[in-house]
Design a protein around this motif. Structure first.
Motif, mmCIF file in Angstrom:
data_model
loop_
_atom_site.group_PDB
_atom_site.id
_atom_site.type_symbol
_atom_site.label_atom_id
_atom_site.label_comp_id
_atom_site.label_asym_id
_atom_site.label_seq_id
_atom_site.Cartn_x
_atom_site.Cartn_y
_atom_site.Cartn_z
ATOM 1 N N THR A 195 0.813 -1.215 0.000
ATOM 2 C CA THR A 195 0.000 0.000 0.000
ATOM 3 C C THR A 195 0.849 1.268 0.000
ATOM 4 O O THR A 195 0.309 2.371 -0.059
ATOM 5 C CB THR A 195 -0.916 0.024 1.244
ATOM 6 O OG1 THR A 195 -0.112 0.050 2.437
ATOM 7 C CG2 THR A 195 -1.813 -1.208 1.271
ATOM 8 N N LYS A 196 2.174 1.107 0.064
ATOM 9 C CA LYS A 196 3.061 2.268 0.128
ATOM 10 C C LYS A 196 3.931 2.436 -1.114
ATOM 11 O O LYS A 196 4.442 3.520 -1.366
ATOM 12 C CB LYS A 196 3.985 2.153 1.351
ATOM 13 C CG LYS A 196 3.270 2.062 2.689
ATOM 14 C CD LYS A 196 4.268 1.850 3.819
ATOM 15 C CE LYS A 196 3.575 1.687 5.156
ATOM 16 N NZ LYS A 196 4.547 1.427 6.261
ATOM 17 N N LEU A 197 4.113 1.356 -1.875
ATOM 18 C CA LEU A 197 4.991 1.414 -3.037
ATOM 19 C C LEU A 197 4.296 2.145 -4.177
ATOM 20 O O LEU A 197 3.075 2.126 -4.295
ATOM 21 C CB LEU A 197 5.394 0.008 -3.466
ATOM 22 C CG LEU A 197 6.033 -0.848 -2.367
ATOM 23 C CD1 LEU A 197 6.494 -2.185 -2.932
ATOM 24 C CD2 LEU A 197 7.210 -0.124 -1.711
ATOM 25 N N VAL A 198 5.090 2.793 -5.034
ATOM 26 C CA VAL A 198 4.551 3.689 -6.055
ATOM 27 C C VAL A 198 4.909 3.194 -7.453
ATOM 28 O O VAL A 198 5.834 2.401 -7.636
ATOM 29 C CB VAL A 198 5.080 5.127 -5.861
ATOM 30 C CG1 VAL A 198 4.666 5.658 -4.497
ATOM 31 C CG2 VAL A 198 6.603 5.180 -6.013
ATOM 32 N N ALA A 227 13.726 -14.409 3.705
ATOM 33 C CA ALA A 227 14.375 -13.321 2.979
ATOM 34 C C ALA A 227 13.354 -12.401 2.325
ATOM 35 O O ALA A 227 13.498 -11.169 2.350
ATOM 36 C CB ALA A 227 15.325 -13.887 1.928
ATOM 37 N N ILE A 228 12.308 -12.982 1.748
ATOM 38 C CA ILE A 228 11.269 -12.168 1.100
ATOM 39 C C ILE A 228 10.516 -11.329 2.129
ATOM 40 O O ILE A 228 10.304 -10.122 1.939
ATOM 41 C CB ILE A 228 10.302 -13.076 0.317
ATOM 42 C CG1 ILE A 228 11.016 -13.701 -0.877
ATOM 43 C CG2 ILE A 228 9.082 -12.284 -0.149
ATOM 44 C CD1 ILE A 228 10.205 -14.756 -1.594
ATOM 45 N N LEU A 229 10.095 -11.941 3.236
ATOM 46 C CA LEU A 229 9.360 -11.205 4.266
ATOM 47 C C LEU A 229 10.219 -10.097 4.859
ATOM 48 O O LEU A 229 9.735 -8.977 5.097
ATOM 49 C CB LEU A 229 8.899 -12.165 5.364
ATOM 50 C CG LEU A 229 7.833 -13.194 4.966
ATOM 51 C CD1 LEU A 229 7.526 -14.108 6.146
ATOM 52 C CD2 LEU A 229 6.568 -12.504 4.484
ATOM 53 N N GLY A 230 11.489 -10.386 5.109
ATOM 54 C CA GLY A 230 12.374 -9.372 5.672
ATOM 55 C C GLY A 230 12.567 -8.198 4.731
ATOM 56 O O GLY A 230 12.592 -7.034 5.165
ATOM 57 N N SER A 243 8.896 -1.495 3.225
ATOM 58 C CA SER A 243 7.797 -0.790 3.876
ATOM 59 C C SER A 243 8.313 0.356 4.729
ATOM 60 O O SER A 243 7.750 1.462 4.718
ATOM 61 C CB SER A 243 6.985 -1.769 4.729
ATOM 62 O OG SER A 243 5.911 -1.109 5.376
ATOM 63 N N LEU A 244 9.393 0.122 5.442
ATOM 64 C CA LEU A 244 9.974 1.172 6.272
ATOM 65 C C LEU A 244 10.620 2.261 5.414
ATOM 66 O O LEU A 244 10.488 3.457 5.700
ATOM 67 C CB LEU A 244 11.011 0.564 7.223
ATOM 68 C CG LEU A 244 10.453 -0.415 8.269
ATOM 69 C CD1 LEU A 244 11.587 -1.041 9.070
ATOM 70 C CD2 LEU A 244 9.476 0.300 9.207
#
Length: 745
Positions: A36-39, A211-214, A220-221
């Motif tokens: 929801t944050k990536l553009v 690795a993907i989740l991290g 996100s941060l």
């Protein structure tokens, strides 16, 4: 450090796994918000002239046109009374939208430039307001509300830059889910055949998921403080899954090898960390160093890929180095549980399996074996001699995409495409006479259909009989000039027109800024070309330093660099032959076009890093044997005998995660997936299997040369896989038992 991690894993196994589980859950929670944050976008240089023109137009004139609504009369007459009445109502509805400004409709004054040549279509131009995520939401809302079949016999479709971005974002999400649905089951099946046991096969997938989740949590941060492109998720999934499998595969293979040799579980964990653990750390460092080059570019897209790539490499390595020894300590010999009942254990008598025999053959006949392979790779690279570069546009979408259909209609059915016009802004007061003179000169340039200003419209170096001009293009303190081209967007002629427009003498005392899609293309190519030497120097320099620290040789890093460039050139040549020249276009369903500049840079950095990944895998074992006193031929033959199956298995597995993107409906994702997958396989087979042994044979002992001062530097700061080697409790296991169960699996 690696010994300490091993001891911690042995003494605090359950505590370490509990803490790791909590960390993974936290990463999952944080990472879930990334989407929801990536553009979208991020392909332009924010400091370029075209980007500055966009900013000034946004501040002074409420922004450029980024939404085009193509209105088609079902009965073929857009000027019929019913169509005109419904068109005006649509324009009024659009002006009532709080997120739309600068709405210009054919139905307002019948401007012929906004009507198709056959009279069945017309356009409404508008600017959708909003920054990044807000813009995406606003565009989707407008499209959902105002497109489709309307009363009055009209059909409305959406095009323009914002609509293309909306279609791209929607398609990327669909393609990502499909790619993962294909890659994960295939990788699991291949892992089962590699390890011949279910437990061992699941561990690499676990590291890949972590690795993907991290990395999603990292993105996100980062998205809270800077723009992060949604395309970075594609790299995160492919590289996270691939590298997680790579690193776990290497460590599991070494651990099972120790168990097969009769080593007790605790010592097997320690030895695995001393050897494979060091290799994983250095491999991750080389891949991350290659991807660091992406951070020198100002484009948000490339920087986002750099953020994702560096993050996923480091997280995959840390996950493997922390989780794997704890899992080894917990499972012990149970790592071989779940053996496939239909797979028989292979005999363990031959110490020179396929890769060892291949290496021996190459080293005894280097010219006969290596020159044909080198010739094939150079032929594959030949299409690069005719490569041309561009940027992504609506043609990367499938022909069924609505925004692409609108773009095609604007190019084929209208006299000049307003959506791809050059937008000139002058942020100073300009007199009417000076503005007219400037517009007249611009309209006389080759390829210009018309020039629109607040003072009038001009064609072929003279005023056009279409009224006094558009007052919305002028203010007391600033002026806009729209140069509508009759040229194919992003063609060489369109790029040349940008240069011609910028060369026209401006009104006295003014400094025009030229923007628009063609201007952005020119500026993007110039920006990347200007910073490419710096990025290449950073990537190559850091890699050479790391490989020197790993090998202690100044020759090995140069040999690795030369061979890696050969494999990358071959892979890039193949994708140029396919995606630019159009071969296989009917099979893959894409439109041939110039190679996307940003995607090529990204693919090169990713593939270069992965090539160095396998370089470290192979060289580490060869150096270990060399340092133990083996002669050059024995070190290479036995080294490849031990690592060849790991490299080939790892390459096949990570290639699957990239090849899955060939199923995408977006051509640049197809290109990235196919090109990177090919680069990996070419490197693993042709480079590691043939050209590395040949080069080592030609170099001989000189392959390990370093001047005295550098050798002393390496003795103090260098790091190798072998590390301090404890007394072996059992004889060296046969080479072909490397990726085989240690308990008869």
């Amino acid at each position: 450090m690696f010994e300490r991690i091993a001891e911690l894993a042995l003494r605090r196994t359950r505590l370490l796994l509990v803490l790791a589980t909590l960390a993974v859950v936290l990463m999952g929670v944080v990472g879930a918000g990334a989407f929801t944050k990536l553009v979208d976008g991020g392909f332009d240089d924010p400091d370029s002239e075209s980007s500055r023109a966009t900013e000034v137009i946004g501040a002074r004139f409420d922004g450029e046109t980024n939404l085009v609504l193509l209105v088609t009369a079902d009965d073929g007459d857009i000027d019929a009374p019913a169509a005109t009445e419904r068109g005006r109502a649509l324009a009024a509805d659009l002006r009532a939208e709080p997120t739309l400004v600068n709405v210009i409709a054919y139905f307002d004054d019948g401007n012929p430039a906004l009507r198709s040549t056959d009279g069945d279509q017309a356009v409404i131009l508008a600017h959708v307001e909003g920054e990044e995520l807000e813009l995406a939401e606003n565009v989707k809302a407008v499209i959902d509300e105002h497109t489709g079949t309307l009363d009055g016999g009209l059909t409305v479709r959406a095009g323009g830059g914002s609509a293309v971005g909306n279609d791209l974002s929607t398609q990327v999400n669909k393609d990502l889910l499909l790619a993962e649905a294909i890659a994960v089951p295939l990788i699991l099946i291949l892992l089962l055949f590699v390890f011949r046991s279910l437990v061992a096969a699941l561990l690499p997938l676990l590291i890949g998921v972590v690795a993907i989740l991290g990395t999603l949590a990292e993105l996100s941060l980062l998205a809270e403080v800077t723009d992060v492109s949604i395309t970075s998720v594609n790299l995160t999934t492919a590289l996270g899954l691939g590298l997680g499998v790579d690193y776990a595969l290497l460590m599991i293979s070494r651990f099972r090898e120790q168990l097969a040799a009769g080593v007790a579980v605790p010592e097997a964990v320690r030895h695995t960390m001393r050897t494979a653990g060091r290799t994983v750390a250095f491999s991750a460092a080389t891949v991350a160093a290659a991807l660091t080059a992406l951070l020198v570019f100002p484009q948000a897209f490339l920087r986002s890929v750099g953020y994702a790539g560096i993050g996923v490499v480091l997280i995959a390595a840390v996950s493997a180095l922390v989780l794997m020894p704890a899992l080894f300590a917990l499972l012990g010999h149970r790592i071989n549980n779940g053996r496939l009942p239909w797979v028989r254990p292979e005999p363990a008598t031959d110490r020179t399996p396929l890769w060892g025999r291949l290496a021996r053959t190459v080293m005894r006949r280097p010219a006969l074996t290596a020159l044909p392979v080198l010739a094939v790779l150079l032929v594959a690279a030949a299409p690069l001699l005719g490569v041309t570069f561009g940027t992504a546009d609506e043609r990367v979408l499938p022909e069924s995409a609505e925004s692409r259909q609108v773009s095609t209609a604007l190019q084929e059915n209208f006299q000049g495409n307003d959506d791809t016009a050059l937008h000139i802004v002058i942020d100073q007061p300009v007199g009417a006479d000076e503005l007219r003179g400037y517009a007249v000169e611009l309209s006389g340039l080759g390829g210009v259909a018309r020039v629109e200003t607040s003072a009038g419209t001009y064609t072929a170096g003279a005023p056009a009989p279409t009224g006094p001009g558009n007052p919305a293009l002028g203010q007391a303190e600033a002026q806009r000039v729209s140069v509508v081209s009759a040229l194919v967007p992003k063609s060489p002629a369109a790029e040349a027109l940008v240069a011609d427009v910028r060369d026209v003498a401006p009104p006295a005392g003014s400094e025009p800024l030229v923007g628009g899609v063609d201007a952005a293309l020119v500026d993007t190519k110039d920006s990347i070309a200007a910073l490419l030497p710096l990025g290449a120097a950073l990537m190559v320099g850091s890699t050479l330093v790391l490989l020197f620290l790993f090998t202690g040789s100044v020759v090995q890093p140069l040999r690795a660099l030369a061979l890696n460039l050969v494999s990358l050139a071959a892979a890039l040549g193949i994708v140029t032959w396919i995606f630019q020249d159009g071969h296989l276009s009917s099979l893959l369903g894409f439109t041939p076009q110039p190679m996307d500049t940003s995607m090529i840079v990204m693919m090169f950095c990713v593939a270069f890093g992965l090539s160095m990944d396998y370089e470290v895998f192979v060289t580490s074992r060869i150096k270990e044997l060399h340092d133990a006193g083996a002669d050059p031929e024995t070190a290479v033959v036995d080294g490849l005998g031990h690592t060849g199956r790991i490299v080939s298995a790892a390459a096949g597995l990570i290639a699957v995660s990239f090849f899955a993107f060939v199923t995408s409906q977006i051509s640049f994702m197809q290109m990235f997936g196919l090109g990177t997958g090919l680069a990996i396989l070419i490197d693993a087979v042709a480079i590691r299997g043939v050209l590395v042994p040949a080069a080592m044979r030609v170099l001989g002992r000189a392959a390990w040369y370093a001047p005295g001062p550098l050798r002393r530097l390496h003795d103090r700061f260098g790091l190798s896989e072998g590390g301090p080697t404890p007394p072996a409790p059992a004889a060296e296991p046969p080479a072909d038992r490397l990726v085989r169960s240690g308990s008869g699996s």
